[in-house]
Design an enzyme around this catalytic site. Structure first.
Site, PDB file in Angstrom:
ATOM      1  N   GLY A   9       0.857  -1.200   0.000  1.00 58.57           N
ATOM      2  CA  GLY A   9       0.000   0.000   0.000  1.00 58.57           C
ATOM      3  C   GLY A   9       0.884   1.238   0.000  1.00 58.57           C
ATOM      4  N   GLY A  12      -0.036   5.095  -1.268  1.00 59.89           N
ATOM      5  CA  GLY A  12      -1.046   5.891  -0.575  1.00 59.89           C
ATOM      6  C   GLY A  12      -0.438   7.032   0.220  1.00 59.89           C
ATOM      7  CG  ASP A  35      -0.481   0.781  -3.864  1.00 61.35           C
ATOM      8  OD1 ASP A  35      -1.549   0.565  -4.467  1.00 61.35           O
ATOM      9  OD2 ASP A  35      -0.414   1.484  -2.838  1.00 61.35           O
ATOM     10  CB  ILE A  36      -3.430  -2.599  -6.634  1.00 66.78           C
ATOM     11  CG1 ILE A  36      -4.170  -1.646  -5.684  1.00 66.78           C
ATOM     12  CG2 ILE A  36      -3.477  -4.032  -6.129  1.00 66.78           C
ATOM     13  CD1 ILE A  36      -5.661  -1.894  -5.608  1.00 66.78           C
ATOM     14  CB  ILE A  52      -2.410  -7.084   0.127  1.00 61.83           C
ATOM     15  CG1 ILE A  52      -2.207  -7.726   1.500  1.00 61.83           C
ATOM     16  CG2 ILE A  52      -3.738  -6.344   0.123  1.00 61.83           C
ATOM     17  CD1 ILE A  52      -0.932  -8.430   1.678  1.00 61.83           C
ATOM     18  CE1 TYR A 141      -9.761   2.364   8.045  1.00 54.58           C
ATOM     19  CE2 TYR A 141     -10.530   3.983   9.628  1.00 54.58           C
ATOM     20  CZ  TYR A 141      -9.502   3.420   8.899  1.00 54.58           C
ATOM     21  OH  TYR A 141      -8.220   3.905   9.032  1.00 54.58           O
ATOM     22  CE  LYS A 145      -7.327   0.337   9.815  1.00 49.05           C
ATOM     23  NZ  LYS A 145      -6.075  -0.140   9.237  1.00 49.05           N
TER      24      LYS A 145
HETATM   25  P1  NAD Z   1      -4.470   5.344   1.364  1.00 44.18           P
HETATM   26  O1  NAD Z   1      -5.856   5.019   0.926  1.00 44.18           O
HETATM   27  O2  NAD Z   1      -3.912   6.659   1.022  1.00 44.18           O
HETATM   28  O3  NAD Z   1      -3.461   4.235   0.839  1.00 44.18           O
HETATM   29  C1  NAD Z   1      -3.763   2.867   0.832  1.00 44.18           C
HETATM   30  C2  NAD Z   1      -3.024   2.251  -0.326  1.00 44.18           C
HETATM   31  O4  NAD Z   1      -3.356   0.854  -0.356  1.00 44.18           O
HETATM   32  C3  NAD Z   1      -3.428   2.835  -1.696  1.00 44.18           C
HETATM   33  O5  NAD Z   1      -2.301   3.294  -2.406  1.00 44.18           O
HETATM   34  C4  NAD Z   1      -4.099   1.673  -2.410  1.00 44.18           C
HETATM   35  O6  NAD Z   1      -3.873   1.646  -3.809  1.00 44.18           O
HETATM   36  C5  NAD Z   1      -3.442   0.481  -1.714  1.00 44.18           C
HETATM   37  N1  NAD Z   1      -4.247  -0.731  -1.855  1.00 44.18           N
HETATM   38  C6  NAD Z   1      -5.593  -0.842  -1.852  1.00 44.18           C
HETATM   39  N2  NAD Z   1      -5.947  -2.121  -2.089  1.00 44.18           N
HETATM   40  C7  NAD Z   1      -4.797  -2.815  -2.226  1.00 44.18           C
HETATM   41  C8  NAD Z   1      -4.524  -4.179  -2.489  1.00 44.18           C
HETATM   42  N3  NAD Z   1      -5.494  -5.078  -2.670  1.00 44.18           N
HETATM   43  N4  NAD Z   1      -3.235  -4.566  -2.551  1.00 44.18           N
HETATM   44  C9  NAD Z   1      -2.221  -3.668  -2.396  1.00 44.18           C
HETATM   45  N5  NAD Z   1      -2.441  -2.358  -2.174  1.00 44.18           N
HETATM   46  C10 NAD Z   1      -3.711  -1.938  -2.083  1.00 44.18           C
HETATM   47  O7  NAD Z   1      -4.418   5.101   2.939  1.00 44.18           O
HETATM   48  P2  NAD Z   1      -3.374   5.721   3.977  1.00 44.18           P
HETATM   49  O8  NAD Z   1      -3.947   6.979   4.472  1.00 44.18           O
HETATM   50  O9  NAD Z   1      -2.014   5.685   3.419  1.00 44.18           O
HETATM   51  O10 NAD Z   1      -3.539   4.653   5.149  1.00 44.18           O
HETATM   52  C11 NAD Z   1      -2.698   3.534   5.276  1.00 44.18           C
HETATM   53  C12 NAD Z   1      -3.123   2.743   6.500  1.00 44.18           C
HETATM   54  O11 NAD Z   1      -3.132   3.596   7.652  1.00 44.18           O
HETATM   55  C13 NAD Z   1      -4.535   2.148   6.429  1.00 44.18           C
HETATM   56  O12 NAD Z   1      -4.546   0.916   7.081  1.00 44.18           O
HETATM   57  C14 NAD Z   1      -5.368   3.127   7.205  1.00 44.18           C
HETATM   58  O13 NAD Z   1      -6.486   2.513   7.772  1.00 44.18           O
HETATM   59  C15 NAD Z   1      -4.386   3.553   8.285  1.00 44.18           C
HETATM   60  N6  NAD Z   1      -4.743   4.854   8.850  1.00 44.18           N
HETATM   61  C16 NAD Z   1      -4.616   5.996   8.090  1.00 44.18           C
HETATM   62  C17 NAD Z   1      -4.978   7.225   8.650  1.00 44.18           C
HETATM   63  C18 NAD Z   1      -4.872   8.514   7.859  1.00 44.18           C
HETATM   64  O14 NAD Z   1      -5.296   9.573   8.362  1.00 44.18           O
HETATM   65  N7  NAD Z   1      -4.315   8.500   6.659  1.00 44.18           N
HETATM   66  C19 NAD Z   1      -5.447   7.285   9.975  1.00 44.18           C
HETATM   67  C20 NAD Z   1      -5.602   6.101  10.683  1.00 44.18           C
HETATM   68  C21 NAD Z   1      -5.202   4.890  10.129  1.00 44.18           C
HETATM   69  C1  AKB Z   2     -10.175   8.148   8.318  1.00 45.44           C
HETATM   70  O1  AKB Z   2     -10.658   9.289   8.466  1.00 45.44           O
HETATM   71  O2  AKB Z   2     -10.803   7.171   7.896  1.00 45.44           O
HETATM   72  C2  AKB Z   2      -8.728   7.949   8.719  1.00 45.44           C
HETATM   73  C3  AKB Z   2      -8.647   7.447  10.125  1.00 45.44           C
HETATM   74  C4  AKB Z   2      -8.699   8.387  11.241  1.00 45.44           C
HETATM   75  O3  AKB Z   2      -8.541   6.261  10.322  1.00 45.44           O
HETATM   76  N1  AKB Z   2      -8.028   9.176   8.534  1.00 45.44           N
END
Ligand code: NAD
Ligand code: AKB
Length: 319
Positions: A9, A12, A35-36, A52, A141, A145
């Site tokens: 991932g 992202g 990533d995909i 994944i 979601y 988690k």
């Molecule tokens: P994002 O959506 O920006 O990135 C996720 C990435 O995963 C994307 O690039 C997507 O293409 C890739 N993906 C989706 N399906 C896939 C697959 N089948 N195989 C491989 N890759 C795949 O998310 P992010 O903000 O970078 O978050 C990453 C992690 O952190 C997640 O688990 C999210 O729940 C967690 N998280 C993020 C935040 C935030 O504010 N960004 C907050 C809390 C938790």
């Molecule tokens: C969302 O808003 O879904 C994320 C998170 C707090 O997990 N940024």
């Protein structure tokens, strides 16, 4: 010799910055991005298309690069997950099982998997939300988690899997676009401030949520992974806290640097999700166990976001 790292991932919001920082510390060739979809920015080092959910593809990459550490970031975030709950459950849970099982079989040694403040729900105390408290998440979601956290702890206790996790709050950075969360407004607002000098917020003005600057989140991620095994006492996921603010407060901060910026409010379905989440987080366990401490406040975040996006966003699109 450095253990080879796989980031799943990596294209992202978090992956973009995590890969860059891991490569700075451990060398480009030791960090494999996957990533995909293709990366959002130019990256220097190996990149592989990996789904994944495809166990064979995953096993091939793990064996090709002799991977020992995995950072699993692939997931559907809160708002996107509500549009397709069944798929969100499949992706968020089976991605985790695919990686946990590789560790259970001894093929990889260490995993980072992020949880979220979304594990909390409407019945959780909202102020200074404790590490251990009522957790009744109301989004798919959040449910994924919370369930993921239980499985992480189970795999650690039952099979000795070295899994480490933090509950990220909403993350703010300028290097990539957010991927479908409820806290995304706190990134979008800076883009629109630069592009249009105005922003229509999908949350109401006094919706306070826990947030964090991306560099702090990356520091927390690498710090927990580097900490001596015996000091990691929580194998579900650690609360970590940065700052908390509402849309009104962030707009006021932007106004200090950009007096003609205007915000308006048109709450949508994401308001209900935000209403179910904490406002502030107690992260004393992370502080005590592995020395967590954030560096960025609302003033520094606002300044960094505006200065960098001013340089990065295309001039022709600006107001
Ligand atoms: P994002 O959506 O920006 O990135 C996720 C990435 O995963 C994307 O690039 C997507 O293409 C890739 N993906 C989706 N399906 C896939 C697959 N089948 N195989 C491989 N890759 C795949 O998310 P992010 O903000 O970078 O978050 C990453 C992690 O952190 C997640 O688990 C999210 O729940 C967690 N998280 C993020 C935040 C935030 O504010 N960004 C907050 C809390 C938790
Ligand atoms: C969302 O808003 O879904 C994320 C998170 C707090 O997990 N940024």
């Amino acid at each position: 010799m450095v253990d080879k790292i796989l980031v799943i991932g990596s294209s992202g919001q978090i992956g973009t910055e995590l890969v860059e920082e891991l490569r700075k510390r451990y060398g480009n060739e030791n960090v494999i991005a996957s990533d995909i979809k293709e990366p959002q920015v130019i990256q220097h080092g190996p990149f592989e298309i990996v789904d994944i959910l495809n166990k064979i593809q995953l096993a091939d990459i793990i064996s090709k690069y002799k991977i020992k550490e995995v950072y699993l970031l692939a997931a559907l975030l809160s708002a996107t997950a509500e549009k397709n709950p069944a798929f969100a459950w499949d992706l968020n849970m089976n991605s985790l099982f695919n990686v946990l099982n590789l560790a259970k079989e001894g093929i990889i040694k260490k995993i980072f998997w992020p949880s979220s403040i979304a594990v909390f729900g409407p019945t959780t105390p909202k102020i200074n939300t404790p590490q251990y408290t009522i957790m009744e998440p109301s989004t798919v979601y959040g449910i994924s988690k919370q369930t993921g956290e239980r499985w992480c702890e189970y795999y650690h206790k039952r099979y000795g899997v070295d899994i480490r996790s933090v509950r990220y709050p909403g993350l703010i950075g300028y290097k990539s676009k957010p991927g479908g969360g409820t806290t995304d407004y706190a990134v979008d607002i800076f883009h629109q401030a630069i592009l249009a000098k105005k922003y229509e917020c999908f949350l109401s003005e006094n919706t306070t949520l826990p947030m964090m600057y991306m560099s702090d989140a990356i520091d927390a991620t690498i710090a927990i992974m580097k900490t001596e095994d015996s000091k990691i006492k929580i194998r579900s996921s650690y609360n970590i806290s940065g700052i908390s603010f509402s849309p009104k407060e962030i707009a006021e901060e932007i106004n200090k640097l950009m007096p003609d910026f205007k915000i308006s409010y048109l709450p949508d379905s994401r308001q209900q999700i935000a209403n179910s989440w904490p406002q502030t987080i107690d992260d004393s366990y992370a502080k005590n166990d592995w020395g967590w401490s954030p560096k960025y406040n609302l003033f520094t975040i606002t300044k960094i976001m505006l200065e960098n996006l001013e340089q990065l966003l295309p001039k022709e699109n600006k107001y």
